[in-house]
Design a protein around this motif. Structure first.
Motif, mmCIF file in Angstrom:
data_model
loop_
_atom_site.group_PDB
_atom_site.id
_atom_site.type_symbol
_atom_site.label_atom_id
_atom_site.label_comp_id
_atom_site.label_asym_id
_atom_site.label_seq_id
_atom_site.Cartn_x
_atom_site.Cartn_y
_atom_site.Cartn_z
ATOM 1 N N ALA A 1 0.673 -1.155 -0.177
ATOM 2 C CA ALA A 1 -0.006 0.095 0.008
ATOM 3 C C ALA A 1 1.024 1.365 -0.045
ATOM 4 O O ALA A 1 0.479 2.433 -0.714
ATOM 5 N N GLU A 2 1.809 1.281 0.780
ATOM 6 C CA GLU A 2 2.827 2.501 0.846
ATOM 7 C C GLU A 2 3.533 2.628 -0.511
ATOM 8 O O GLU A 2 3.826 3.787 -0.947
ATOM 9 N N SER A 3 3.621 1.673 -1.220
ATOM 10 C CA SER A 3 4.555 1.863 -2.618
ATOM 11 C C SER A 3 3.426 2.478 -3.625
ATOM 12 O O SER A 3 3.845 2.830 -4.757
ATOM 13 N N PHE A 4 2.189 2.361 -3.472
ATOM 14 C CA PHE A 4 1.100 2.773 -4.337
ATOM 15 C C PHE A 4 1.302 4.323 -4.880
ATOM 16 O O PHE A 4 1.355 4.480 -6.096
ATOM 17 N N PRO A 5 1.521 5.178 -3.966
ATOM 18 C CA PRO A 5 1.840 6.540 -4.516
ATOM 19 C C PRO A 5 3.097 6.771 -5.437
ATOM 20 O O PRO A 5 2.966 7.749 -6.388
ATOM 21 N N LYS A 6 4.033 6.092 -5.127
ATOM 22 C CA LYS A 6 5.368 6.075 -5.858
ATOM 23 C C LYS A 6 5.123 5.489 -7.088
ATOM 24 O O LYS A 6 5.720 5.961 -8.109
ATOM 25 N N VAL A 7 4.281 4.455 -7.321
ATOM 26 C CA VAL A 7 4.192 3.843 -8.584
ATOM 27 C C VAL A 7 3.128 4.555 -9.368
ATOM 28 O O VAL A 7 3.253 4.684 -10.601
ATOM 29 N N ARG A 8 2.355 5.390 -8.693
ATOM 30 C CA ARG A 8 1.375 6.261 -9.405
ATOM 31 C C ARG A 8 2.266 7.392 -10.058
ATOM 32 O O ARG A 8 1.839 7.734 -11.246
#
Length: 212
Positions: free
Chosen positions: A92-99
């Motif tokens: 979940a914490e990686s979601f913004p970075k991948v976005r």
């Protein structure tokens, strides 16, 4: 003990149902399963080098099909299914970075991401969430996954038998070398990880916020 474990693993990798397991793992890993198919593919190619290209093709196609499932999760049921699933997988914490990664690379995001250590399931769900063009997604996933897996298949087809002979003869030394390379790989990734911070800084705070 190491020799027995190696022989047992090689026997399973050459089992008559091994291809089904390989396809199944490749499919579910692209959408929700935490373990990637790379180790199983490598062992199966090592066990039967003459079938390495076939194994790689199975892995590629099953991975892309699983990616379509991940895309649908992101497109239709991200809030209901995708978000809780990513949280359960610790992504979940990686979601913004991948976005941010998708915003920076556009239609090349899946193609480039499929050839990196990024969890493929995160890319497929993000592609659906970002409403990436479906045909572009399929082509990008097929090329990206194909480059990774078919390279393994071709290399094992060409050099698999000599490699297997070396491992059979020097299993302990090969295992130790693999351990050293694994630790070194994590060290390199930790250094390269600094670039992720730079990428994150290129996005506005609002763009990095996880979707509501």
């Amino acid at each position: 003990m190491l020799r027995r474990l190696y022989d047992w693993t090689m026997a399973k990798a050459s089992h008559r149902h091994a291809e089904r397991w390989l396809a199944g793992v490749s499919f579910v890993e692209s959408s929700f399963f935490p373990i990637p198919p790379h180790p199983l593919l490598g062992l199966m190619c090592l066990a039967e080098p003459k079938k390495a290209v076939r194994f790689a093709a199975i892995t590629t196609l099953a991975s892309v099909l699983g990616g379509l499932f991940g895309y649908l999760i992101g497109y239709f049921v991200y809030d209901l299914v995708g978000e809780p699933m990513l949280a359960a997988l610790g992504l979940a914490e990686s979601f913004p970075k991948v976005r941010c990664y998708f915003q920076a690379h556009g239609e090349l995001a899946v193609l480039l991401g499929a050839m990196t250590p990024l969890p493929f399931k995160l890319l497929t769900i993000m592609a659906g969430f970002m409403e990436m063009n479906f045909l572009t997604f399929v082509i990008s996933a097929l090329v990206g996954r194909g480059v990774i897996f078919m390279t393994v298949g071709v290399l094992f087809r060409l050099f698999g038998a000599p490699i297997k002979a070396i491992i059979d003869k020097h299993l302990g030394k090969v295992t130790a070398l693999f351990g050293v390379l694994l630790v070194g790989g994590f060290a390199v990734l930790s250094l390269v990880g600094g670039s992720a911070k730079e990428t994150q800084e290129t996005c506005a705070p609002s763009e990095l916020a996880a979707p509501a």
